[in-house]
Motif scaffolding. Structure first.
Motif, PDB file in Angstrom:
ATOM      1  N   HIS A  27       0.866  -1.270   0.204  1.00 57.09           N
ATOM      2  CA  HIS A  27      -0.110  -0.324   0.220  1.00 57.09           C
ATOM      3  C   HIS A  27       1.013   1.270   0.073  1.00 57.09           C
ATOM      4  O   HIS A  27       0.811   2.152   0.790  1.00 57.09           O
ATOM      5  CB  HIS A  27      -0.592   0.035   1.311  1.00 57.09           C
ATOM      6  CG  HIS A  27      -1.918   1.074   1.181  1.00 57.09           C
ATOM      7  ND1 HIS A  27      -2.514   1.242   2.145  1.00 57.09           N
ATOM      8  CD2 HIS A  27      -2.458   1.912   0.322  1.00 57.09           C
ATOM      9  CE1 HIS A  27      -3.419   2.495   1.903  1.00 57.09           C
ATOM     10  NE2 HIS A  27      -3.554   2.692   0.632  1.00 57.09           N
ATOM     11  N   PHE A  28       1.672   1.452  -0.981  1.00 60.22           N
ATOM     12  CA  PHE A  28       2.636   2.603  -1.107  1.00 60.22           C
ATOM     13  C   PHE A  28       2.156   3.637  -2.143  1.00 60.22           C
ATOM     14  O   PHE A  28       2.547   4.695  -1.941  1.00 60.22           O
ATOM     15  CB  PHE A  28       4.018   2.160  -1.455  1.00 60.22           C
ATOM     16  CG  PHE A  28       4.308   1.342  -2.667  1.00 60.22           C
ATOM     17  CD1 PHE A  28       4.594   2.076  -3.840  1.00 60.22           C
ATOM     18  CD2 PHE A  28       3.936   0.114  -2.878  1.00 60.22           C
ATOM     19  CE1 PHE A  28       4.755   1.753  -5.005  1.00 60.22           C
ATOM     20  CE2 PHE A  28       4.342  -0.729  -3.943  1.00 60.22           C
ATOM     21  CZ  PHE A  28       4.488   0.077  -5.223  1.00 60.22           C
ATOM     22  N   ILE A  29       1.060   3.254  -2.991  1.00 65.77           N
ATOM     23  CA  ILE A  29       0.705   4.028  -3.921  1.00 65.77           C
ATOM     24  C   ILE A  29      -0.907   3.751  -3.928  1.00 65.77           C
ATOM     25  O   ILE A  29      -1.499   2.864  -3.352  1.00 65.77           O
ATOM     26  CB  ILE A  29       1.274   3.988  -5.256  1.00 65.77           C
ATOM     27  CG1 ILE A  29       0.775   2.448  -5.756  1.00 65.77           C
ATOM     28  CG2 ILE A  29       2.436   4.527  -5.496  1.00 65.77           C
ATOM     29  CD1 ILE A  29       0.773   2.454  -7.274  1.00 65.77           C
ATOM     30  N   GLU A  30      -1.792   4.760  -4.269  1.00 64.30           N
ATOM     31  CA  GLU A  30      -3.233   4.590  -4.714  1.00 64.30           C
ATOM     32  C   GLU A  30      -3.355   5.007  -6.206  1.00 64.30           C
ATOM     33  O   GLU A  30      -2.919   5.932  -6.388  1.00 64.30           O
ATOM     34  CB  GLU A  30      -3.971   5.405  -3.676  1.00 64.30           C
ATOM     35  CG  GLU A  30      -4.130   4.622  -2.249  1.00 64.30           C
ATOM     36  CD  GLU A  30      -4.703   5.253  -1.235  1.00 64.30           C
ATOM     37  OE1 GLU A  30      -5.498   6.420  -1.719  1.00 64.30           O
ATOM     38  OE2 GLU A  30      -5.033   5.040  -0.071  1.00 64.30           O
ATOM     39  N   ASN A  31      -4.087   4.159  -6.655  1.00 60.96           N
ATOM     40  CA  ASN A  31      -4.237   4.553  -8.190  1.00 60.96           C
ATOM     41  C   ASN A  31      -5.517   5.377  -8.170  1.00 60.96           C
ATOM     42  O   ASN A  31      -6.776   5.083  -7.685  1.00 60.96           O
ATOM     43  CB  ASN A  31      -4.682   3.223  -9.072  1.00 60.96           C
ATOM     44  CG  ASN A  31      -3.488   2.362  -9.192  1.00 60.96           C
ATOM     45  OD1 ASN A  31      -2.566   2.557  -9.963  1.00 60.96           O
ATOM     46  ND2 ASN A  31      -3.144   1.473  -8.138  1.00 60.96           N
ATOM     47  N   ARG A  32      -5.518   6.545  -8.813  1.00 59.72           N
ATOM     48  CA  ARG A  32      -6.755   7.307  -8.767  1.00 59.72           C
ATOM     49  C   ARG A  32      -6.995   7.866 -10.204  1.00 59.72           C
ATOM     50  O   ARG A  32      -6.348   8.007 -10.926  1.00 59.72           O
ATOM     51  CB  ARG A  32      -6.286   8.691  -7.859  1.00 59.72           C
ATOM     52  CG  ARG A  32      -6.101   8.368  -6.411  1.00 59.72           C
ATOM     53  CD  ARG A  32      -5.783   9.471  -5.562  1.00 59.72           C
ATOM     54  NE  ARG A  32      -6.007   9.379  -4.244  1.00 59.72           N
ATOM     55  CZ  ARG A  32      -5.798  10.292  -3.200  1.00 59.72           C
ATOM     56  NH1 ARG A  32      -5.587  11.330  -3.265  1.00 59.72           N
ATOM     57  NH2 ARG A  32      -5.933   9.843  -1.989  1.00 59.72           N
ATOM     58  N   LEU A  33      -8.292   8.626 -10.010  1.00 63.72           N
ATOM     59  CA  LEU A  33      -8.847   9.356 -11.251  1.00 63.72           C
ATOM     60  C   LEU A  33      -9.303  10.698 -10.557  1.00 63.72           C
ATOM     61  O   LEU A  33     -10.294  10.386  -9.630  1.00 63.72           O
ATOM     62  CB  LEU A  33      -9.933   8.711 -11.795  1.00 63.72           C
ATOM     63  CG  LEU A  33     -10.519   9.255 -13.264  1.00 63.72           C
ATOM     64  CD1 LEU A  33     -11.020   8.046 -13.876  1.00 63.72           C
ATOM     65  CD2 LEU A  33     -11.522  10.192 -13.076  1.00 63.72           C
ATOM     66  N   ARG A  46     -10.491  10.463  -6.743  1.00 66.25           N
ATOM     67  CA  ARG A  46     -11.313   9.255  -6.613  1.00 66.25           C
ATOM     68  C   ARG A  46     -10.573   8.110  -6.548  1.00 66.25           C
ATOM     69  O   ARG A  46      -9.599   7.781  -7.710  1.00 66.25           O
ATOM     70  CB  ARG A  46     -12.362   9.096  -7.663  1.00 66.25           C
ATOM     71  CG  ARG A  46     -13.234  10.404  -7.617  1.00 66.25           C
ATOM     72  CD  ARG A  46     -14.152  10.527  -6.634  1.00 66.25           C
ATOM     73  NE  ARG A  46     -15.138  11.621  -6.667  1.00 66.25           N
ATOM     74  CZ  ARG A  46     -15.534  12.398  -5.581  1.00 66.25           C
ATOM     75  NH1 ARG A  46     -15.072  12.333  -4.607  1.00 66.25           N
ATOM     76  NH2 ARG A  46     -16.245  13.499  -6.081  1.00 66.25           N
ATOM     77  N   HIS A  47     -10.235   7.274  -5.500  1.00 64.33           N
ATOM     78  CA  HIS A  47      -9.497   5.913  -5.258  1.00 64.33           C
ATOM     79  C   HIS A  47     -10.153   4.999  -6.162  1.00 64.33           C
ATOM     80  O   HIS A  47     -11.357   4.601  -6.126  1.00 64.33           O
ATOM     81  CB  HIS A  47      -9.625   5.680  -4.085  1.00 64.33           C
ATOM     82  CG  HIS A  47      -8.692   4.456  -3.731  1.00 64.33           C
ATOM     83  ND1 HIS A  47      -8.695   4.062  -2.415  1.00 64.33           N
ATOM     84  CD2 HIS A  47      -7.620   3.984  -4.463  1.00 64.33           C
ATOM     85  CE1 HIS A  47      -7.864   3.042  -2.529  1.00 64.33           C
ATOM     86  NE2 HIS A  47      -7.063   3.129  -3.747  1.00 64.33           N
ATOM     87  N   LEU A  48      -9.552   4.340  -7.249  1.00 65.30           N
ATOM     88  CA  LEU A  48     -10.175   3.407  -8.028  1.00 65.30           C
ATOM     89  C   LEU A  48     -10.178   2.085  -7.781  1.00 65.30           C
ATOM     90  O   LEU A  48     -11.082   1.193  -8.099  1.00 65.30           O
ATOM     91  CB  LEU A  48      -9.144   3.257  -9.403  1.00 65.30           C
ATOM     92  CG  LEU A  48      -9.079   4.422 -10.381  1.00 65.30           C
ATOM     93  CD1 LEU A  48      -8.282   4.433 -11.660  1.00 65.30           C
ATOM     94  CD2 LEU A  48     -10.525   4.873 -10.966  1.00 65.30           C
ATOM     95  N   ASN A  49      -9.438   1.916  -6.211  1.00 61.45           N
ATOM     96  CA  ASN A  49      -9.677   0.439  -5.690  1.00 61.45           C
ATOM     97  C   ASN A  49      -9.979   0.611  -4.150  1.00 61.45           C
ATOM     98  O   ASN A  49      -9.332   0.140  -3.337  1.00 61.45           O
ATOM     99  CB  ASN A  49      -8.417  -0.035  -5.674  1.00 61.45           C
ATOM    100  CG  ASN A  49      -7.821  -0.234  -7.249  1.00 61.45           C
ATOM    101  OD1 ASN A  49      -8.487  -0.761  -8.086  1.00 61.45           O
ATOM    102  ND2 ASN A  49      -6.441   0.005  -7.280  1.00 61.45           N
ATOM    103  N   ARG A  50     -11.147   1.233  -4.019  1.00 61.87           N
ATOM    104  CA  ARG A  50     -11.887   1.491  -2.731  1.00 61.87           C
ATOM    105  C   ARG A  50     -12.407   0.308  -1.986  1.00 61.87           C
ATOM    106  O   ARG A  50     -12.532   0.180  -1.026  1.00 61.87           O
ATOM    107  CB  ARG A  50     -12.822   2.539  -2.637  1.00 61.87           C
ATOM    108  CG  ARG A  50     -13.817   2.257  -3.791  1.00 61.87           C
ATOM    109  CD  ARG A  50     -14.816   3.488  -3.892  1.00 61.87           C
ATOM    110  NE  ARG A  50     -15.616   3.969  -2.479  1.00 61.87           N
ATOM    111  CZ  ARG A  50     -16.498   4.863  -2.515  1.00 61.87           C
ATOM    112  NH1 ARG A  50     -16.787   5.556  -3.697  1.00 61.87           N
ATOM    113  NH2 ARG A  50     -16.970   4.981  -1.244  1.00 61.87           N
ATOM    114  N   HIS A  51     -12.303  -0.805  -2.918  1.00 65.68           N
ATOM    115  CA  HIS A  51     -12.890  -2.117  -2.575  1.00 65.68           C
ATOM    116  C   HIS A  51     -11.694  -2.724  -1.769  1.00 65.68           C
ATOM    117  O   HIS A  51     -12.208  -3.611  -1.183  1.00 65.68           O
ATOM    118  CB  HIS A  51     -13.200  -2.932  -3.622  1.00 65.68           C
ATOM    119  CG  HIS A  51     -11.997  -3.352  -4.569  1.00 65.68           C
ATOM    120  ND1 HIS A  51     -11.617  -2.629  -5.279  1.00 65.68           N
ATOM    121  CD2 HIS A  51     -11.387  -4.386  -4.466  1.00 65.68           C
ATOM    122  CE1 HIS A  51     -10.448  -2.847  -6.170  1.00 65.68           C
ATOM    123  NE2 HIS A  51     -10.424  -4.190  -5.839  1.00 65.68           N
TER     124      HIS A  51
END
Length: 581
Positions: A27-33, A46-51
């Motif tokens: 969890h060193f990055i979060e993929n976002r739009l 918006r976090h693309l992997n909020r699941h």
């Protein structure tokens, strides 16, 4: 817009046992739009992997399949309700509801994903009239056609790919998040952006790690080197480019062939890179490292990455008077260590060295530091107004948060040079800094330069063409020409000796004078480009039908000393620009 959010405010890699759970593992990055409202001028990421449940390790197969990694190109439907997104690290294209993204109610759903054959989707073109989405799949260099009604790929058209096999086979391991992380959202490219760096510093020590022996040889001014402690403090991300011929890796050189039982050689780059395999578990959050075969393929790819030309250096490879003064000081002035700078930070392109002797140098922050190279110093300009983390009056716009040396704490090179005794004045420090910013690179400055000759600009452009020809004759590049001659598309490449242009039909050649006469004839137009040494035949006159170099083509490459990995500057000509992406 697509982007990544780096979590470098969190410390440590590894399992997090002794750190009380503090770790960026998986969890060193979060993929976002990010949604930008032009009317309200608001920005909503918006976090693309909020699941994903980041409190649980490892991730689940369900999490992996719902994840999107390395989001790149986007295409929006005509009515604005659907956004198509290329997930390079997930081998997928996703259809997303734009209203849900704006409202913040977006929920990742595997049913919204379409697998892309070949993998690594990077580019999208939407054709709603035909209900088609055209996708560039980078891992196999193809254009994939997706039927939007049936929501599946129906065709893949491979494009010609001149890249070496090792580059094509190893690219996936930099980007493929489903392969390299248990949650399907993390890959090495999360920090090493397209094989380069993210301009950030990370504290990736491991409280659960062990002290390791340091087998790397020291510079002549050092009697010994300290061992590698698992706690190392903040260190800036380093590029993956230009690692070949540079021995140990990481700022401290703690990825080293010297600790490899099968190698034992501190200058073995292959063994050094293989030592990164542990990061797939300790940092990316995979449940196992890559297999030996996979890691070898990744190593082949990584060591093919090369630096582009230095844009600060003059196109004729000369130095300004200030840069020349800086070079003289750098190479000859003896400082407090009893040797000139160049004795440790060796600049010798013919030996493939651009500031690093591959040895371990002076101790900083109580730990060993490998002597660093200089090829990307110009990319770190823009951290202003701080030195030793102490604010100073601002001298310009702040465009990045980290600057020079291992932890990015120095704002400018002249300020860093304040601590060295061989500089007698600010003028000398600034001159040396100017030389360092313009230091040579794997490819000469002329590579990539281009000029078009035609009747209406011939008089103005001929001098620039002469510079390209001159540098090509010196072996800094191959000079190619593409354009129209007498109504036909033609290609050519300059060959030596004597200087002449070989054309794209067997047995056809033109002298330099004939090429210039063709360029200035009404209706003709030729664009000349300096390309990496060894690439002129392929780029200027195309490949042979059988894909095999004939004897003359081999001779052309050998004449420039650019057979892969053997010539001056130590780069692979066909991989020099293409390997990172």
């Amino acid at each position: 817009m697509t982007n990544l959010e780096a979590r470098n405010q969190v410390r440590f890699e590894g399992p997090g046992v002794l750190s009380g759970g503090e770790t960026v593992r998986g969890h060193f990055i979060e993929n976002r739009l990010t949604v930008i409202d032009l009317d309200d001028r608001t920005v909503q990421p918006r976090h693309l992997n909020r699941h994903i449940d980041y409190d649980r390790f490892p991730g689940t197969e369900s999490e992996r399949e719902r994840s999107l990694a390395t989001p790149l190109a986007m295409a929006i439907s005509d009515d604005g309700t659907t956004l198509w997104l290329a997930g390079m690290g997930s081998d997928k294209v996703a259809s997303l509801d734009t209203q849900a993204l704006e409202d913040g109610t977006f929920v990742p759903d595997e049913a919204d994903h379409i697998e892309v054959p070949g993998g690594g989707p990077t580019g999208l073109v939407l054709d709603e009239n035909r209900q088609r989405l055209y996708v560039l799949s980078r891992f196999n260099n193809a254009v994939v056609t997706i039927d939007l009604e049936r929501r599946r790929a129906i065709q893949s058209a491979a494009m010609f790919n001149p890249e070496p096999t090792e580059v094509r086979n190893g690219r996936r391991f930099l980007y493929d998040a489903r392969l390299s992380s248990s949650r399907g959202d993390s890959s090495c490219a999360g920090c090493h952006i397209f094989g380069d760096l993210d301009q950030l510093a990370w504290d990736l020590g491991n409280p659960d790690g062990l002290v390791e022996e340091n087998p790397n040889p020291p510079v002549p001014t050092n009697d010994e080197v300290l061992p590698f402690h698992p706690m190392k403090g903040p260190l800036t991300t380093q590029t993956l480019r230009g690692m070949v011929n540079h021995g140990p890796m990481h700022w401290r050189g703690d990825r080293t062939g010297g600790n490899d039982p099968d190698s034992g050689d501190p200058f073995d780059e292959r063994a050094a890179f293989r030592a990164f395999n542990g990061a797939f578990e300790g940092l990316l959050g995979a449940t196992a490292p890559l297999s030996p075969g996979q890691m070898e393929a990744f190593t082949d790819f990584a060591l093919a990455l090369a630096y582009p030309p230095n844009p600060v250096r003059a196109l004729d490879n000369s130095l300004t008077p200030e840069q020349a003064l800086g070079e003289e000081i750098f190479r000859t002035r003896i400082g407090g260590q009893g040797v000139p700078c160049n004795d440790c930070h060796t600049v010798d392109p013919d030996q493939g060295l651009f500031g690093s002797s591959r040895l371990t140098g002076g101790l900083r922050a109580g730990q060993p530091m490998k002597v660093a190279h200089f090829r990307n110093l110009y990319t770190k300009v823009g951290f202003v107004g701080r030195i030793f983390s102490v604010p100073r009056p601002s001298v310009g716009e702040q465009i990045r948060g980290f600057g020079y040396i291992f932890d990015g704490s120095f704002d400018t090179l002249p300020n860093f040079l304040l601590s060295f005794s061989q500089f007698e004045s600010r003028l000398e420090r600034e001159a040396t800094a100017e030389f360092l910013l313009a230091v040579d690179s794997n490819l000469a400055p002329i590579v990539g330069q281009q000029i078009t000759l035609r009747a209406d600009n011939f008089a103005e452009a001929i001098a620039d063409w002469g510079l390209l020809r001159e540098r090509a004759a010196l072996g800094e590049c191959d000079l190619i020409g593409q354009g129209i001659i007498d109504g036909e598309a033609r290609g050519m490449t300059m060959v030596m000796p004597p200087a002449r242009f070989r054309l794209d039909r067997a047995g056809e050649e033109l002298s330099l004078r004939e090429v210039l006469e063709a360029s200035r004839a009404p209706g003709n137009v030729l664009t000349f480009t300096c390309v990496p040494p060894g690439a002129g035949v392929r780029m200027g006159i195309d490949r042979d039908e059988d894909g095999v170099l004939d004897g003359d083509e081999v001779a052309v490459r050998a004449a420039y000393g650019a057979v892969a990995g053997t010539g001056p500057r130590r780069f692979q000509p066909d991989a020099a620009f293409s390997a990172s992406r």
